[in-house]
Design an enzyme around this catalytic site. Structure first.
Site, PDB file in Angstrom:
ATOM      1  N   GLY A  12       0.827  -1.250  -0.139  1.00  0.00           N
ATOM      2  CA  GLY A  12       0.139  -0.117   0.113  1.00  0.00           C
ATOM      3  C   GLY A  12       0.839   1.240   0.053  1.00  0.00           C
ATOM      4  O   GLY A  12       0.295   2.519   0.511  1.00  0.00           O
ATOM      5  N   ASN A  14       1.743   2.936  -2.575  1.00  0.00           N
ATOM      6  CA  ASN A  14       1.062   4.007  -3.604  1.00  0.00           C
ATOM      7  C   ASN A  14      -0.150   4.449  -2.865  1.00  0.00           C
ATOM      8  O   ASN A  14      -0.462   5.584  -3.088  1.00  0.00           O
ATOM      9  CB  ASN A  14       0.792   3.131  -5.000  1.00  0.00           C
ATOM     10  CG  ASN A  14       2.008   3.043  -5.537  1.00  0.00           C
ATOM     11  OD1 ASN A  14       2.501   4.107  -6.466  1.00  0.00           O
ATOM     12  ND2 ASN A  14       2.838   2.009  -5.737  1.00  0.00           N
ATOM     13  N   LEU A  85      -4.221  -6.711  -7.757  1.00  0.00           N
ATOM     14  CA  LEU A  85      -3.923  -7.893  -8.503  1.00  0.00           C
ATOM     15  C   LEU A  85      -4.931  -8.667  -9.384  1.00  0.00           C
ATOM     16  O   LEU A  85      -4.560  -9.463  -9.882  1.00  0.00           O
ATOM     17  CB  LEU A  85      -2.822  -8.814  -7.829  1.00  0.00           C
ATOM     18  CG  LEU A  85      -1.503  -8.210  -7.109  1.00  0.00           C
ATOM     19  CD1 LEU A  85      -0.755  -8.935  -6.492  1.00  0.00           C
ATOM     20  CD2 LEU A  85      -0.809  -7.281  -8.314  1.00  0.00           C
ATOM     21  N   LEU A  87      -8.050  -9.257 -12.115  1.00  0.00           N
ATOM     22  CA  LEU A  87      -8.777  -8.446 -13.342  1.00  0.00           C
ATOM     23  C   LEU A  87     -10.092  -7.733 -12.889  1.00  0.00           C
ATOM     24  O   LEU A  87     -10.862  -8.676 -12.348  1.00  0.00           O
ATOM     25  CB  LEU A  87      -8.942  -9.702 -14.185  1.00  0.00           C
ATOM     26  CG  LEU A  87      -9.101  -9.411 -15.652  1.00  0.00           C
ATOM     27  CD1 LEU A  87      -7.770  -8.707 -16.081  1.00  0.00           C
ATOM     28  CD2 LEU A  87      -9.383 -10.693 -16.338  1.00  0.00           C
ATOM     29  N   ASN A 102      -4.922   2.082 -13.749  1.00  0.00           N
ATOM     30  CA  ASN A 102      -3.800   1.381 -13.261  1.00  0.00           C
ATOM     31  C   ASN A 102      -2.165   1.666 -13.332  1.00  0.00           C
ATOM     32  O   ASN A 102      -2.032   2.332 -14.125  1.00  0.00           O
ATOM     33  CB  ASN A 102      -3.845  -0.357 -13.818  1.00  0.00           C
ATOM     34  CG  ASN A 102      -3.172  -1.272 -13.205  1.00  0.00           C
ATOM     35  OD1 ASN A 102      -2.972  -1.318 -11.794  1.00  0.00           O
ATOM     36  ND2 ASN A 102      -2.283  -1.926 -14.054  1.00  0.00           N
ATOM     37  N   HIS A 104       1.400  -0.013 -13.503  1.00  0.00           N
ATOM     38  CA  HIS A 104       2.220  -1.310 -13.606  1.00  0.00           C
ATOM     39  C   HIS A 104       3.792  -0.929 -13.664  1.00  0.00           C
ATOM     40  O   HIS A 104       4.185   0.116 -14.275  1.00  0.00           O
ATOM     41  CB  HIS A 104       2.060  -1.653 -15.142  1.00  0.00           C
ATOM     42  CG  HIS A 104       2.537  -3.176 -15.301  1.00  0.00           C
ATOM     43  ND1 HIS A 104       2.152  -4.262 -14.634  1.00  0.00           N
ATOM     44  CD2 HIS A 104       3.575  -3.609 -15.872  1.00  0.00           C
ATOM     45  CE1 HIS A 104       2.891  -5.407 -14.922  1.00  0.00           C
ATOM     46  NE2 HIS A 104       3.834  -4.940 -15.490  1.00  0.00           N
ATOM     47  N   ASP A 145      -3.081  -5.388 -17.907  1.00  0.00           N
ATOM     48  CA  ASP A 145      -2.175  -4.631 -18.180  1.00  0.00           C
ATOM     49  C   ASP A 145      -1.984  -3.787 -19.574  1.00  0.00           C
ATOM     50  O   ASP A 145      -1.145  -3.722 -20.291  1.00  0.00           O
ATOM     51  CB  ASP A 145      -0.752  -5.139 -18.135  1.00  0.00           C
ATOM     52  CG  ASP A 145      -0.537  -5.548 -16.553  1.00  0.00           C
ATOM     53  OD1 ASP A 145      -1.055  -4.805 -15.627  1.00  0.00           O
ATOM     54  OD2 ASP A 145       0.048  -6.612 -16.351  1.00  0.00           O
TER      55      ASP A 145
HETATM   56  C1  GAR Z   1       3.751  -1.446  -7.182  1.00  0.00           C
HETATM   57  O1  GAR Z   1       4.939  -1.386  -7.559  1.00  0.00           O
HETATM   58  C2  GAR Z   1       2.772  -1.602  -8.429  1.00  0.00           C
HETATM   59  O2  GAR Z   1       3.506  -0.833  -9.437  1.00  0.00           O
HETATM   60  C3  GAR Z   1       2.666  -2.945  -8.518  1.00  0.00           C
HETATM   61  O3  GAR Z   1       2.724  -3.630  -7.371  1.00  0.00           O
HETATM   62  C4  GAR Z   1       3.343  -2.658  -6.495  1.00  0.00           C
HETATM   63  C5  GAR Z   1       2.437  -2.460  -5.265  1.00  0.00           C
HETATM   64  O4  GAR Z   1       3.127  -1.552  -4.293  1.00  0.00           O
HETATM   65  N1  GAR Z   1       1.517  -3.189  -9.568  1.00  0.00           N
HETATM   66  C6  GAR Z   1       1.598  -4.412 -10.235  1.00  0.00           C
HETATM   67  O5  GAR Z   1       2.535  -4.996 -10.297  1.00  0.00           O
HETATM   68  C7  GAR Z   1       0.212  -4.610 -11.120  1.00  0.00           C
HETATM   69  N2  GAR Z   1       0.530  -5.558 -11.947  1.00  0.00           N
HETATM   70  P1  GAR Z   1       2.597  -1.097  -3.200  1.00  0.00           P
HETATM   71  O6  GAR Z   1       1.516  -1.918  -2.731  1.00  0.00           O
HETATM   72  O7  GAR Z   1       3.510  -0.547  -1.994  1.00  0.00           O
HETATM   73  O8  GAR Z   1       1.873   0.392  -3.716  1.00  0.00           O
END
Ligand code: GAR
Length: 188
Positions: A12, A14, A85, A87, A102, A104, A145
């Site tokens: 979390g 982000n 994660l 769909l 989203n 990525h 994606d």
């Molecule tokens: C982030 O790096 C995001 O870009 C990635 O998961 C991480 C989550 O980090 N997302 C994906 O890989 C989606 N396919 P967080 O939970 O610390 O924000």
């Protein structure tokens, strides 16, 4: 006020950065954080931020309409996937056409698709001796994606980089750009 809901599955960072960015905004409000893993640390972050957080199961998401019902009750305008994660189901795509974003952790269309998330992405990028990686922020459609790219930013890689150091570089890009790109997009 434009209301956004954040969907997350794990740590979390982000979700926290987006919430902090909009904390004083009179235009954009992070109404809630929705998570789909009971032990996701994002729930703790939401508590500390004072933002309502709700756990939803796979059934709630795909079968009984609870998540959709909740988004409606909260009058959500935009849905932000921040390390989420699963769909997105058709009913949500239909309710939020081009209003789901989203992030990525790679330069799509490379290193995307089912199973390509978080550390798996960074391991594949390092294994292929790529000279650069980055982030892609895009509109969500019914595939993993894919969907229109809104923004990309790059970082360079050296022979010394590991999946962990790449993850750090990616998190810095996410912190620098994701909240700002959300703001620009939702405010049109
Ligand atoms: C982030 O790096 C995001 O870009 C990635 O998961 C991480 C989550 O980090 N997302 C994906 O890989 C989606 N396919 P967080 O939970 O610390 O924000």
């Amino acid at each position: 006020m434009i209301n956004i809901a954040i969907l997350a599955s794990g740590n979390g960072t982000n979700a926290q950065q987006i919430s902090e960015y909009f904390a004083g905004s009179d235009k954009v409000c992070v109404k809630c954080i929705i998570y789909n893993r009971k032990d996701a640390y994002v729930a703790e972050r939401a508590k500390n931020l004072g933002i309502p957080a709700h756990y939803f199961s796979r059934k709630d998401f795909y079968e009984n309409g609870s998540v959709m019902q909740y988004l409606k009750e909260q009058q959500i305008d935009w849905v932000i996937l921040a390390g989420f994660l699963w769909l997105v189901p058709e009913d949500m795509l239909a309710a939020y056409p081009d209003h789901i974003i989203n992030i990525h952790p790679a330069l799509l269309p490379n290193y995307g698709g089912k199973g390509m998330y978080g550390h798996h992405v960074h391991e594949a990028v390092i294994a292929n001796h790529e000279k650069e990686s980055g982030i892609t922020i895009h509109i969500v459609d019914n595939r993993y994606d894919c969907g229109t790219t809104l923004f990309q930013a790059k970082c360079t890689l050296t022979d010394e980089d590991t999946p962990d150091t790449l993850a750090e570089k990616i998190h810095l890009l996410e912190k620098a750009y994701f909240p700002m790109v959300i703001e620009k997009t939702v405010l049109g």
